[in-house]
Enzyme design. Structure first.
Site, PDB file in Angstrom:
ATOM      1  N   ASP A  21      43.779  -0.876  41.740  1.00  0.00           N
ATOM      2  CA  ASP A  21      43.198   0.413  41.365  1.00  0.00           C
ATOM      3  C   ASP A  21      44.114   1.536  41.859  1.00  0.00           C
ATOM      4  O   ASP A  21      44.345   1.672  43.066  1.00  0.00           O
ATOM      5  CB  ASP A  21      41.821   0.492  42.043  1.00  0.00           C
ATOM      6  CG  ASP A  21      41.105   1.794  41.790  1.00  0.00           C
ATOM      7  OD1 ASP A  21      41.690   2.715  41.169  1.00  0.00           O
ATOM      8  OD2 ASP A  21      39.948   1.902  42.241  1.00  0.00           O
ATOM      9  N   ILE A  22      44.619   2.332  40.951  1.00  0.00           N
ATOM     10  CA  ILE A  22      45.604   3.363  41.300  1.00  0.00           C
ATOM     11  C   ILE A  22      45.025   4.437  42.231  1.00  0.00           C
ATOM     12  O   ILE A  22      45.768   5.070  42.983  1.00  0.00           O
ATOM     13  CB  ILE A  22      46.203   3.989  40.018  1.00  0.00           C
ATOM     14  CG1 ILE A  22      47.550   4.647  40.319  1.00  0.00           C
ATOM     15  CG2 ILE A  22      45.233   4.954  39.362  1.00  0.00           C
ATOM     16  CD1 ILE A  22      48.355   5.010  39.086  1.00  0.00           C
ATOM     17  N   ASP A  80      41.540   7.769  33.860  1.00  0.00           N
ATOM     18  CA  ASP A  80      41.272   9.208  33.979  1.00  0.00           C
ATOM     19  C   ASP A  80      39.922   9.434  34.683  1.00  0.00           C
ATOM     20  O   ASP A  80      39.820  10.199  35.671  1.00  0.00           O
ATOM     21  CB  ASP A  80      41.259   9.797  32.550  1.00  0.00           C
ATOM     22  CG  ASP A  80      41.314  11.302  32.507  1.00  0.00           C
ATOM     23  OD1 ASP A  80      41.404  11.938  33.575  1.00  0.00           O
ATOM     24  OD2 ASP A  80      41.265  11.861  31.382  1.00  0.00           O
ATOM     25  N   THR A  87      47.874   2.136  27.122  1.00  0.00           N
ATOM     26  CA  THR A  87      47.591   0.739  26.743  1.00  0.00           C
ATOM     27  C   THR A  87      46.108   0.374  26.789  1.00  0.00           C
ATOM     28  O   THR A  87      45.741  -0.782  26.580  1.00  0.00           O
ATOM     29  CB  THR A  87      48.349  -0.263  27.647  1.00  0.00           C
ATOM     30  OG1 THR A  87      47.821  -0.184  28.979  1.00  0.00           O
ATOM     31  CG2 THR A  87      49.846   0.011  27.656  1.00  0.00           C
ATOM     32  N   TYR A 140      43.935   4.133  24.003  1.00  0.00           N
ATOM     33  CA  TYR A 140      44.935   4.642  23.055  1.00  0.00           C
ATOM     34  C   TYR A 140      45.676   3.552  22.284  1.00  0.00           C
ATOM     35  O   TYR A 140      46.441   3.860  21.370  1.00  0.00           O
ATOM     36  CB  TYR A 140      45.920   5.592  23.760  1.00  0.00           C
ATOM     37  CG  TYR A 140      45.397   6.999  23.951  1.00  0.00           C
ATOM     38  CD1 TYR A 140      44.105   7.365  23.581  1.00  0.00           C
ATOM     39  CD2 TYR A 140      46.208   8.007  24.503  1.00  0.00           C
ATOM     40  CE1 TYR A 140      43.626   8.654  23.762  1.00  0.00           C
ATOM     41  CE2 TYR A 140      45.742   9.311  24.681  1.00  0.00           C
ATOM     42  CZ  TYR A 140      44.457   9.630  24.316  1.00  0.00           C
ATOM     43  OH  TYR A 140      44.002  10.922  24.484  1.00  0.00           O
TER      44      TYR A 140
END
Ligand code: AR6
Length: 179
Positions: free
Chosen positions: A18-19, A42, A126, A129
């Site tokens: 998880d970023i 986002d 990816t 989108y």
């Protein structure tokens, strides 16, 4: 395939996870042109950063696909968030590759401008989108390597992949480049 110096390729790290948890100078957000939040990565970034992130994003006036804008990281471990809308994939003849490249390049440019020593990227475009993951992976890695080489700007790059497909594609491609 391009030939990159081994010491540059070694600056790239592939991580599954998880970023929002990344303790780096900047994390990159796969945003949409409104820059006012959404789903996927986002949504996760906005939830973890808290409402002040949206407040600052409201002042940015959006961004075109491939552009990048920077904010503070607020409650995130990361100091900055770099927001970039990638391309919506519409078959490949709508300049999608160029736009995706621009997202990575413009994010790196902001990292340089703000003296970042480390940056984390998700696999932009990816998810919702629809960009084919194998092509997007090569564009992501090639573009940051090109940028580091051409700009003489060497920092730690983390590709933080959420799904197994992307994790395995990135790992395989980086191995090829490290040979
Ligand atoms: N950490 C890292 N990667 C993640 C995380 C996470 N916490 N969550 C999801 N991913 P997407 P896009 C991966 O759909 O395709 C938003 O609504 C996910 O598995 O988030 O660029 C925006 O507002 C996928 O591989 O972004 C836009 O409207 C990757 O992040 C639209 O989605 C990108 O998936 C942008 O679509």
């Amino acid at each position: 395939m391009n030939n990159y110096d081994k010491t540059i390729v070694e600056r790239i790290h592939i991580i599954k996870g998880d970023i929002t948890k990344m303790d780096v100078d900047a994390i990159v957000n796969a945003a949409n042109p409104s820059l006012l939040g959404g789903g996927g990565v986002d949504g996760a970034i906005h939830r973890a950063a808290g409402p002040q992130l949206l407040e600052e994003c409201r002042t940015l006036g959006g961004a075109k696909p491939g552009e990048a804008k920077i904010t503070k990281g607020y409650l995130l471990p990361a100091k900055y968030v770099i927001h970039t809308p990638g391309p919506v994939y519409r078959g490949g003849n709508q300049h999608e590759a160029t736009i995706l490249k621009n997202s990575y390049r413009n994010s790196m440019q902001l990292a340089k401008q703000y003296n970042c020593r480390s940056i984390a990227f998700p696999a932009i475009s990816t998810g919702v989108y629809g960009y084919p993951k194998d092509e997007a992976c090569k564009i992501a890695i090639d573009t940051v390597l090109d940028f580091m080489q051409k700009e003489n700007f060497f920092i730690d790059i983390y590709f933080v992949l959420y799904d197994e497909d992307n994790f395995s594609l990135y790992t395989t491609y980086l191995k090829e480049l490290s040979k």
